[in-house]
Design a protein around this motif. Structure first.
Motif, PDB file in Angstrom:
ATOM      1  N   LEU A  67     -66.980   9.645  -5.707  1.00 20.52           N
ATOM      2  CA  LEU A  67     -66.658  11.380  -5.452  1.00 20.52           C
ATOM      3  C   LEU A  67     -68.016  11.509  -6.860  1.00 20.52           C
ATOM      4  N   ARG A  68     -68.222  11.047  -7.004  1.00 23.79           N
ATOM      5  CA  ARG A  68     -69.470  10.964  -8.537  1.00 23.79           C
ATOM      6  C   ARG A  68     -70.445  11.442  -7.879  1.00 23.79           C
ATOM      7  N   ASP A  69     -71.097  10.960  -6.820  1.00 23.66           N
ATOM      8  CA  ASP A  69     -72.561  11.867  -5.854  1.00 23.66           C
ATOM      9  C   ASP A  69     -71.617  12.142  -4.970  1.00 23.66           C
ATOM     10  N   ARG A  70     -71.302  13.545  -4.242  1.00 20.60           N
ATOM     11  CA  ARG A  70     -70.719  13.435  -2.844  1.00 20.60           C
ATOM     12  C   ARG A  70     -72.091  13.277  -2.282  1.00 20.60           C
ATOM     13  N   PRO A  71     -73.012  13.986  -1.956  1.00 21.86           N
ATOM     14  CA  PRO A  71     -74.234  14.168  -1.452  1.00 21.86           C
ATOM     15  C   PRO A  71     -74.715  12.916  -0.838  1.00 21.86           C
ATOM     16  N   THR A  72     -74.695  12.178  -1.961  1.00 19.28           N
ATOM     17  CA  THR A  72     -75.752  10.754  -1.605  1.00 19.28           C
ATOM     18  C   THR A  72     -74.695   9.602  -0.154  1.00 19.28           C
ATOM     19  N   ALA A  73     -72.891   9.891  -1.223  1.00 19.04           N
ATOM     20  CA  ALA A  73     -72.217   9.328  -0.559  1.00 19.04           C
ATOM     21  C   ALA A  73     -71.794   9.253   0.731  1.00 19.04           C
ATOM     22  N   TRP A  74     -72.368  10.336   1.239  1.00 23.16           N
ATOM     23  CA  TRP A  74     -71.880  11.028   2.409  1.00 23.16           C
ATOM     24  C   TRP A  74     -73.378  10.466   3.282  1.00 23.16           C
ATOM     25  N   ASP A  75     -74.763  10.612   2.227  1.00 22.09           N
ATOM     26  CA  ASP A  75     -75.735  10.714   3.363  1.00 22.09           C
ATOM     27  C   ASP A  75     -75.297   8.756   3.772  1.00 22.09           C
ATOM     28  N   LEU A  76     -74.838   7.945   2.538  1.00 26.00           N
ATOM     29  CA  LEU A  76     -74.542   6.185   3.160  1.00 26.00           C
ATOM     30  C   LEU A  76     -73.322   6.137   4.045  1.00 26.00           C
ATOM     31  N   TRP A  77     -72.572   6.907   4.695  1.00 21.65           N
ATOM     32  CA  TRP A  77     -71.113   6.790   5.012  1.00 21.65           C
ATOM     33  C   TRP A  77     -72.042   7.458   6.776  1.00 21.65           C
ATOM     34  N   GLY A  78     -73.033   8.305   6.806  1.00 17.60           N
ATOM     35  CA  GLY A  78     -73.811   8.513   7.924  1.00 17.60           C
ATOM     36  C   GLY A  78     -74.618   7.218   7.826  1.00 17.60           C
ATOM     37  N   GLN A  79     -75.091   6.605   7.078  1.00 17.91           N
ATOM     38  CA  GLN A  79     -76.022   5.224   7.812  1.00 17.91           C
ATOM     39  C   GLN A  79     -74.843   3.836   7.920  1.00 17.91           C
ATOM     40  N   GLN A  80     -74.245   4.279   7.090  1.00 14.11           N
ATOM     41  CA  GLN A  80     -73.701   2.533   7.269  1.00 14.11           C
ATOM     42  C   GLN A  80     -71.439   3.028   8.336  1.00 14.11           C
ATOM     43  N   TRP A  81     -71.056   3.834   8.842  1.00 18.47           N
ATOM     44  CA  TRP A  81     -69.909   3.971   9.258  1.00 18.47           C
ATOM     45  C   TRP A  81     -69.729   3.170  10.440  1.00 18.47           C
ATOM     46  N   LYS A  82     -70.721   2.444  10.991  1.00 18.81           N
ATOM     47  CA  LYS A  82     -70.314   2.011  12.395  1.00 18.81           C
ATOM     48  C   LYS A  82     -70.154  -0.061  11.303  1.00 18.81           C
ATOM     49  N   TYR A  83     -71.081  -0.020  10.566  1.00 23.03           N
ATOM     50  CA  TYR A  83     -70.392  -1.256   9.947  1.00 23.03           C
ATOM     51  C   TYR A  83     -69.516  -1.258   9.052  1.00 23.03           C
ATOM     52  N   ALA A  84     -68.765   0.061   8.152  1.00 19.99           N
ATOM     53  CA  ALA A  84     -67.689  -0.193   7.363  1.00 19.99           C
ATOM     54  C   ALA A  84     -66.428   0.003   8.573  1.00 19.99           C
ATOM     55  N   LEU A  85     -66.486   0.711   9.531  1.00 19.77           N
ATOM     56  CA  LEU A  85     -65.563  -0.036  11.008  1.00 19.77           C
ATOM     57  C   LEU A  85     -65.231  -0.764  11.103  1.00 19.77           C
ATOM     58  N   LEU A  86     -66.358  -1.631  11.422  1.00 18.61           N
ATOM     59  CA  LEU A  86     -66.436  -2.872  12.229  1.00 18.61           C
ATOM     60  C   LEU A  86     -65.567  -4.129  10.370  1.00 18.61           C
ATOM     61  N   VAL A  87     -65.951  -3.886   9.133  1.00 18.07           N
ATOM     62  CA  VAL A  87     -65.852  -4.593   8.295  1.00 18.07           C
ATOM     63  C   VAL A  87     -64.299  -4.294   7.925  1.00 18.07           C
ATOM     64  N   GLY A  88     -64.128  -2.654   8.033  1.00 20.65           N
ATOM     65  CA  GLY A  88     -62.666  -2.497   7.801  1.00 20.65           C
ATOM     66  C   GLY A  88     -62.094  -2.930   8.200  1.00 20.65           C
ATOM     67  N   THR A  89     -62.062  -3.065   9.558  1.00 20.16           N
ATOM     68  CA  THR A  89     -61.202  -3.436  10.807  1.00 20.16           C
ATOM     69  C   THR A  89     -60.437  -5.194  10.487  1.00 20.16           C
ATOM     70  N   LEU A  90     -61.928  -5.929  10.241  1.00 23.84           N
ATOM     71  CA  LEU A  90     -62.006  -7.542  10.367  1.00 23.84           C
ATOM     72  C   LEU A  90     -62.061  -7.986   9.543  1.00 23.84           C
ATOM     73  N   THR A  91     -61.799  -7.375   8.169  1.00 24.24           N
ATOM     74  CA  THR A  91     -61.278  -8.346   6.703  1.00 24.24           C
ATOM     75  C   THR A  91     -60.167  -8.317   6.900  1.00 24.24           C
ATOM     76  N   PRO A  92     -59.227  -7.823   7.092  1.00 25.84           N
ATOM     77  CA  PRO A  92     -57.460  -8.161   7.114  1.00 25.84           C
ATOM     78  C   PRO A  92     -57.332  -8.590   7.745  1.00 25.84           C
ATOM     79  N   VAL A  93     -57.857  -9.024   9.226  1.00 26.78           N
ATOM     80  CA  VAL A  93     -57.415  -9.648  10.158  1.00 26.78           C
ATOM     81  C   VAL A  93     -57.401 -11.582   9.676  1.00 26.78           C
ATOM     82  N   SER A  94     -59.263 -11.617   9.291  1.00 31.81           N
ATOM     83  CA  SER A  94     -59.357 -12.749   9.141  1.00 31.81           C
ATOM     84  C   SER A  94     -58.635 -13.393   7.797  1.00 31.81           C
TER      85      SER A  94
END
Length: 301
Positions: free
Chosen positions: A214-241
């Motif tokens: 929340l400190r820098d929302r525009p930058t965070a939003w840009d990063l989400w646009g670049q990383q959302w596919k990886y975040a979805l994979l990591v966030g889904t698989l980490t709890p399983v492992s």
């Protein structure tokens, strides 16, 4: 170690290697760690409601203290690990982190949880740690301590890259040992649900990291646009492992489960080295085979 616990650890190792490769490719920071935690909370919310509807109300001070401590440790784990991935090779940071963690957590289990280690178990630990050493560079890690004024710029750059990997790998391993002992105590002694321990810990992690986003929302939003596919994979698989590992801890000694998790290095060496194009593949493959041998001995313990 029972065949069921051993199988859980093997499957968890494959999943763990896959999400770490995805995290390396994402090249994220603390904000990426927050993204992955948020994804995990959303994806696994139905299971959390189903399992925790009545259970969470029964938790006392000790239960909440342990999951909060686990959340803080996991924040530190993700921040240090991701920084290591940005500054060094995965095939140095990952093996050192995964090797140091189980070694320290096994020692803690032997000293504080009253567990014992058989000959096969001890040989298995040695095999895992030795394999990790080879994967991380082997003799080159020792030679890097010599003077650097007689080496070329390319050699010096390689040494600095390995040195960064060693620093962050060892630091990450220390954090792994801490949260492994905390979570192991929660599921073995306090008899808490492995899934709920990890889910609530993830909620704590997300809450602690949210101010960074929340400190820098525009930058965070840009990063989400670049990383959302990886975040979805990591966030889904980490709890399983990790939940698979926690279930294994309920039926097998932590001093065996923690090193056996390092079968993930076999998968990381075979898959990650190829996908990421990192060098010294044969030395790291030899280390992976040594880890596999160590894991087999742990399964016989």
């Amino acid at each position: 170690m029972s065949s069921t616990a051993f199988l859980l650890v093997l499957v968890a190792g494959l999943i763990h290697a896959l999400w770490n490769i995805a995290a390396k490719k994402a090249g994220g920071d603390a904000r990426f760690a927050c993204f992955t935690a948020g994804v995990a909370l959303v994806v696994w919310a139905p299971v959390a409601v189903w399992l925790g509807w009545d259970v969470l109300l029964q938790w006392g001070t000790w239960e909440w203290a342990f999951v909060c401590a686990s959340g803080v440790l996991h924040v530190l784990y993700f921040v240090v690990l991701l920084r290591g991935y940005r500054l060094a090779d995965l095939t140095v940071v990952y093996p050192l982190a995964r090797g140091t963690g189980p070694l320290l957590s096994s020692l803690a289990a032997l000293l504080w949880l009253g567990e014992s280690l058989s000959l096969y178990g001890a040989l298995g630990v040695v095999g895992v740690v030795g394999g990790v050493f080879l994967i991380a560079g082997g003799p080159k890690l020792i030679s890097d301590w010599r003077r650097t004024d007689d080496v070329s710029e390319a050699q010096l750059a390689a040494q600095q890259l390995r040195a960064a990997g060693v620093r962050y790998g060892l630091l990450t391993g220390g954090v792994i040992a801490c949260y492994t002992v905390v979570d192991g105590y929660a599921v073995k002694v306090l008899l808490m649900s492995p899934f709920l321990v990890h889910y609530v810990e993830t909620a704590v992690r997300c809450a602690l990291l949210m101010p960074v986003v929340l400190r820098d929302r525009p930058t965070a939003w840009d990063l989400w646009g670049q990383q959302w596919k990886y975040a979805l994979l990591v966030g889904t698989l980490t709890p399983v492992s990790y939940v698979l590992v926690l279930y294994a801890m309920q039926t097998a000694p932590l001093s065996l489960v923690a090193p056996a998790r390092e079968v993930s290095m076999l998968f990381a060496a075979l898959i990650g080295g190829h996908l990421l194009g990192e060098g010294e593949r044969w030395l790291r493959l030899l280390g992976a085979l040594l880890i596999a041998a160590g894991v087999i001995m742990l399964g016989m313990a």
